[in-house]
Every structure is written in C-alpha cells, then in structure tokens.
Motif scaffolding. Structure first.
Motif, PDB file in Angstrom:
ATOM      1  N   SER A  69       2.869 -66.046 -11.994  1.00  0.00           N
ATOM      2  CA  SER A  69       2.233 -64.778 -11.648  1.00  0.00           C
ATOM      3  C   SER A  69       1.421 -64.948 -10.372  1.00  0.00           C
ATOM      4  CB  SER A  69       1.319 -64.306 -12.776  1.00  0.00           C
ATOM      5  OG  SER A  69       2.056 -63.956 -13.925  1.00  0.00           O
ATOM      6  N   CYS A  70       1.343 -63.875  -9.619  1.00  0.00           N
ATOM      7  CA  CYS A  70       0.582 -63.881  -8.380  1.00  0.00           C
ATOM      8  C   CYS A  70      -0.150 -62.560  -8.271  1.00  0.00           C
ATOM      9  CB  CYS A  70       1.519 -64.063  -7.191  1.00  0.00           C
ATOM     10  SG  CYS A  70       0.731 -63.918  -5.572  1.00  0.00           S
ATOM     11  N   LYS A  71      -1.463 -62.640  -8.121  1.00  0.00           N
ATOM     12  CA  LYS A  71      -2.263 -61.419  -7.991  1.00  0.00           C
ATOM     13  C   LYS A  71      -2.888 -61.388  -6.613  1.00  0.00           C
ATOM     14  CE  LYS A  71      -5.969 -58.678  -9.979  1.00  0.00           C
ATOM     15  NZ  LYS A  71      -5.148 -57.444  -9.841  1.00  0.00           N
ATOM     16  N   ALA A  72      -2.715 -60.270  -5.944  1.00  0.00           N
ATOM     17  CA  ALA A  72      -3.262 -60.084  -4.612  1.00  0.00           C
ATOM     18  C   ALA A  72      -4.527 -59.246  -4.680  1.00  0.00           C
ATOM     19  CB  ALA A  72      -2.241 -59.400  -3.710  1.00  0.00           C
ATOM     20  N   SER A  73      -5.492 -59.602  -3.853  1.00  0.00           N
ATOM     21  CA  SER A  73      -6.723 -58.821  -3.775  1.00  0.00           C
ATOM     22  C   SER A  73      -7.179 -58.772  -2.327  1.00  0.00           C
ATOM     23  CB  SER A  73      -7.816 -59.437  -4.663  1.00  0.00           C
ATOM     24  OG  SER A  73      -8.114 -60.749  -4.245  1.00  0.00           O
ATOM     25  N   GLY A  74      -8.044 -57.809  -2.047  1.00  0.00           N
ATOM     26  CA  GLY A  74      -8.562 -57.685  -0.697  1.00  0.00           C
ATOM     27  C   GLY A  74      -8.012 -56.463   0.012  1.00  0.00           C
ATOM     28  N   ARG A  75      -8.059 -56.493   1.343  1.00  0.00           N
ATOM     29  CA  ARG A  75      -7.613 -55.353   2.142  1.00  0.00           C
ATOM     30  C   ARG A  75      -6.102 -55.439   2.322  1.00  0.00           C
ATOM     31  NH1 ARG A  75     -11.485 -52.696   4.915  1.00  0.00           N
ATOM     32  NH2 ARG A  75     -10.124 -52.299   6.708  1.00  0.00           N
ATOM     33  N   ILE A  76      -5.402 -54.820   1.406  1.00  0.00           N
ATOM     34  CA  ILE A  76      -3.945 -54.925   1.363  1.00  0.00           C
ATOM     35  C   ILE A  76      -3.333 -53.651   1.937  1.00  0.00           C
ATOM     36  CG2 ILE A  76      -1.941 -55.252  -0.127  1.00  0.00           C
ATOM     37  CD1 ILE A  76      -3.883 -56.543  -2.145  1.00  0.00           C
ATOM     38  N   PHE A  77      -2.668 -53.808   3.093  1.00  0.00           N
ATOM     39  CA  PHE A  77      -2.028 -52.669   3.728  1.00  0.00           C
ATOM     40  C   PHE A  77      -0.607 -53.027   4.109  1.00  0.00           C
ATOM     41  CE2 PHE A  77      -5.841 -50.291   3.902  1.00  0.00           C
ATOM     42  CZ  PHE A  77      -6.866 -51.162   4.232  1.00  0.00           C
ATOM     43  N   ASN A  78       0.227 -52.040   4.138  1.00  0.00           N
ATOM     44  CA  ASN A  78       1.574 -52.178   4.680  1.00  0.00           C
ATOM     45  C   ASN A  78       2.346 -53.335   4.054  1.00  0.00           C
ATOM     46  OD1 ASN A  78       3.636 -51.325   6.383  1.00  0.00           O
ATOM     47  ND2 ASN A  78       3.053 -52.697   8.028  1.00  0.00           N
ATOM     48  N   ILE A  79       2.240 -53.461   2.741  1.00  0.00           N
ATOM     49  CA  ILE A  79       2.982 -54.507   2.047  1.00  0.00           C
ATOM     50  C   ILE A  79       4.333 -53.949   1.633  1.00  0.00           C
ATOM     51  CG2 ILE A  79       3.053 -56.047   0.066  1.00  0.00           C
ATOM     52  CD1 ILE A  79       0.965 -56.739   2.214  1.00  0.00           C
ATOM     53  N   LYS A  80       5.387 -54.458   2.207  1.00  0.00           N
ATOM     54  CA  LYS A  80       6.717 -53.977   1.898  1.00  0.00           C
ATOM     55  C   LYS A  80       7.504 -54.956   1.021  1.00  0.00           C
ATOM     56  CE  LYS A  80       7.417 -50.718   5.623  1.00  0.00           C
ATOM     57  NZ  LYS A  80       5.990 -50.573   5.895  1.00  0.00           N
ATOM     58  N   THR A  81       7.173 -56.227   1.108  1.00  0.00           N
ATOM     59  CA  THR A  81       7.904 -57.210   0.316  1.00  0.00           C
ATOM     60  C   THR A  81       6.941 -58.135  -0.421  1.00  0.00           C
ATOM     61  OG1 THR A  81       8.047 -58.828   2.106  1.00  0.00           O
ATOM     62  CG2 THR A  81       9.825 -57.210   1.953  1.00  0.00           C
ATOM     63  N   MET A  82       7.369 -58.560  -1.587  1.00  0.00           N
ATOM     64  CA  MET A  82       6.651 -59.567  -2.353  1.00  0.00           C
ATOM     65  C   MET A  82       7.702 -60.567  -2.806  1.00  0.00           C
ATOM     66  SD  MET A  82       4.149 -57.106  -4.639  1.00  0.00           S
ATOM     67  CE  MET A  82       2.786 -58.254  -4.863  1.00  0.00           C
ATOM     68  N   GLY A  83       7.387 -61.839  -2.656  1.00  0.00           N
ATOM     69  CA  GLY A  83       8.408 -62.825  -2.983  1.00  0.00           C
ATOM     70  C   GLY A  83       7.839 -64.162  -3.391  1.00  0.00           C
ATOM     71  N   TRP A  84       8.738 -64.985  -3.878  1.00  0.00           N
ATOM     72  CA  TRP A  84       8.428 -66.365  -4.228  1.00  0.00           C
ATOM     73  C   TRP A  84       9.311 -67.299  -3.422  1.00  0.00           C
ATOM     74  CZ3 TRP A  84       4.463 -67.898  -7.286  1.00  0.00           C
ATOM     75  CH2 TRP A  84       3.846 -66.920  -8.085  1.00  0.00           C
ATOM     76  N   PHE A  85       8.666 -68.236  -2.760  1.00  0.00           N
ATOM     77  CA  PHE A  85       9.339 -69.296  -2.044  1.00  0.00           C
ATOM     78  C   PHE A  85       9.091 -70.600  -2.797  1.00  0.00           C
ATOM     79  CE2 PHE A  85      10.401 -67.588   2.263  1.00  0.00           C
ATOM     80  CZ  PHE A  85       9.905 -66.306   2.084  1.00  0.00           C
ATOM     81  N   ARG A  86       9.887 -71.590  -2.483  1.00  0.00           N
ATOM     82  CA  ARG A  86       9.628 -72.920  -3.025  1.00  0.00           C
ATOM     83  C   ARG A  86       9.948 -73.977  -1.983  1.00  0.00           C
ATOM     84  NH1 ARG A  86      14.462 -73.364  -7.591  1.00  0.00           N
ATOM     85  NH2 ARG A  86      16.210 -73.642  -6.140  1.00  0.00           N
ATOM     86  N   GLN A  87       9.274 -75.103  -2.134  1.00  0.00           N
ATOM     87  CA  GLN A  87       9.504 -76.222  -1.228  1.00  0.00           C
ATOM     88  C   GLN A  87       9.484 -77.517  -2.014  1.00  0.00           C
ATOM     89  OE1 GLN A  87       6.843 -76.459   2.151  1.00  0.00           O
ATOM     90  NE2 GLN A  87       8.357 -77.618   3.303  1.00  0.00           N
ATOM     91  N   ALA A  88      10.616 -78.191  -2.005  1.00  0.00           N
ATOM     92  CA  ALA A  88      10.736 -79.494  -2.648  1.00  0.00           C
ATOM     93  C   ALA A  88      10.465 -80.576  -1.611  1.00  0.00           C
ATOM     94  CB  ALA A  88      12.125 -79.655  -3.243  1.00  0.00           C
ATOM     95  N   PRO A  89      10.091 -81.763  -2.040  1.00  0.00           N
ATOM     96  CA  PRO A  89       9.802 -82.851  -1.084  1.00  0.00           C
ATOM     97  C   PRO A  89      10.985 -83.113  -0.165  1.00  0.00           C
ATOM     98  CG  PRO A  89       9.039 -83.444  -3.261  1.00  0.00           C
ATOM     99  CD  PRO A  89       9.812 -82.172  -3.427  1.00  0.00           C
ATOM    100  N   GLY A  90      10.703 -83.146   1.134  1.00  0.00           N
ATOM    101  CA  GLY A  90      11.742 -83.438   2.105  1.00  0.00           C
ATOM    102  C   GLY A  90      12.665 -82.283   2.414  1.00  0.00           C
TER     103      GLY A  90
END
Length: 116
Positions: A21-42
């Motif tokens: 889960s990911c919760k966003a807070s603050g001055r949030i404007f013009n949000i068109k996409t929400m996504g999950w990225f990942r990075q494995a070692p190397g």
C-alpha cells in the motif's frame, strides 16, 4: 511537499501473497498516474504495474495474471496485490505518482523477498 508512505513488504515463501500500500499526502496536483516500480540488485528499475486517473491499468508481462493494482482517489492511495509470488519477484518496490509513470514523486521503497 508531497510524501508517499509505503507499507506491506516483507518475506514470503514462493507461492505466497503480499499486499503493498502507498498513501500520498501533501500538496497533490495533476496526478494522472500511480504505479509500482521495482529494482532488484544489479538490475534497472522497472515498472511493474500502473493505473491512470481514468482507471486504465498496465502490467509488466512478468506479473500479468498474478499482480493487481488498484487506487482510491479519495484517499490518495494505491495498492498492489501480489499473488503466486516467485523468487524472481524479490526486489525493492517503489511507489510512484505523477503526471506520467516514472515522473515526479517516489516513495522510500519497501523490500519484498520471496524465498524458494
């Protein structure tokens, strides 16, 4: 200032499930996409799953049929349900929101480890 707080990572056996889960807070404007990225070692950071403000979804081929992304616009949250996890899903997972995938705001990352 926008803050993204992620939760739900951890250690799971192959075949198991996790929900990020990911919760966003603050001055949030013009949000068109929400996504999950990942990075494995190397490896490079990759887009795993994304969802637009209109509800269109995108999945990496490697997770299609196993992962499901959802968003709650009223609560500014995006979730990633991960089923049938494999050891190759092991990575640090990052939440991202913005004008397009990979732009603007990032979470701090949460570790997902899948044991064989």
């Amino acid at each position: 200032q926008v803050q993204l707080v992620e939760s739900g990572g951890g250690l799971v056996q192959a075949g198991g499930s996790l929900r990020l889960s990911c919760k966003a807070s603050g001055r949030i404007f013009n949000i068109k996409t929400m996504g999950w990225f990942r990075q494995a070692p190397g490896k490079q950071r990759e887009l795993v799953a994304g969802i637009t403000s209109g509800g269109s979804t995108h999945y990496a081929d490697s997770v299609k049929g196993r992962f499901t992304i959802s968003r709650d616009n009223a609560k500014n949250t995006v979730n990633l349900q991960m089923n049938s996890l494999k050891p190759e899903d092991t990575a640090v997972y990052y939440c991202n929101i913005g004008r397009n995938y990979g732009l603007d705001y990032w979470g701090q990352g949460t570790q997902v480890t899948v044991s064989s």
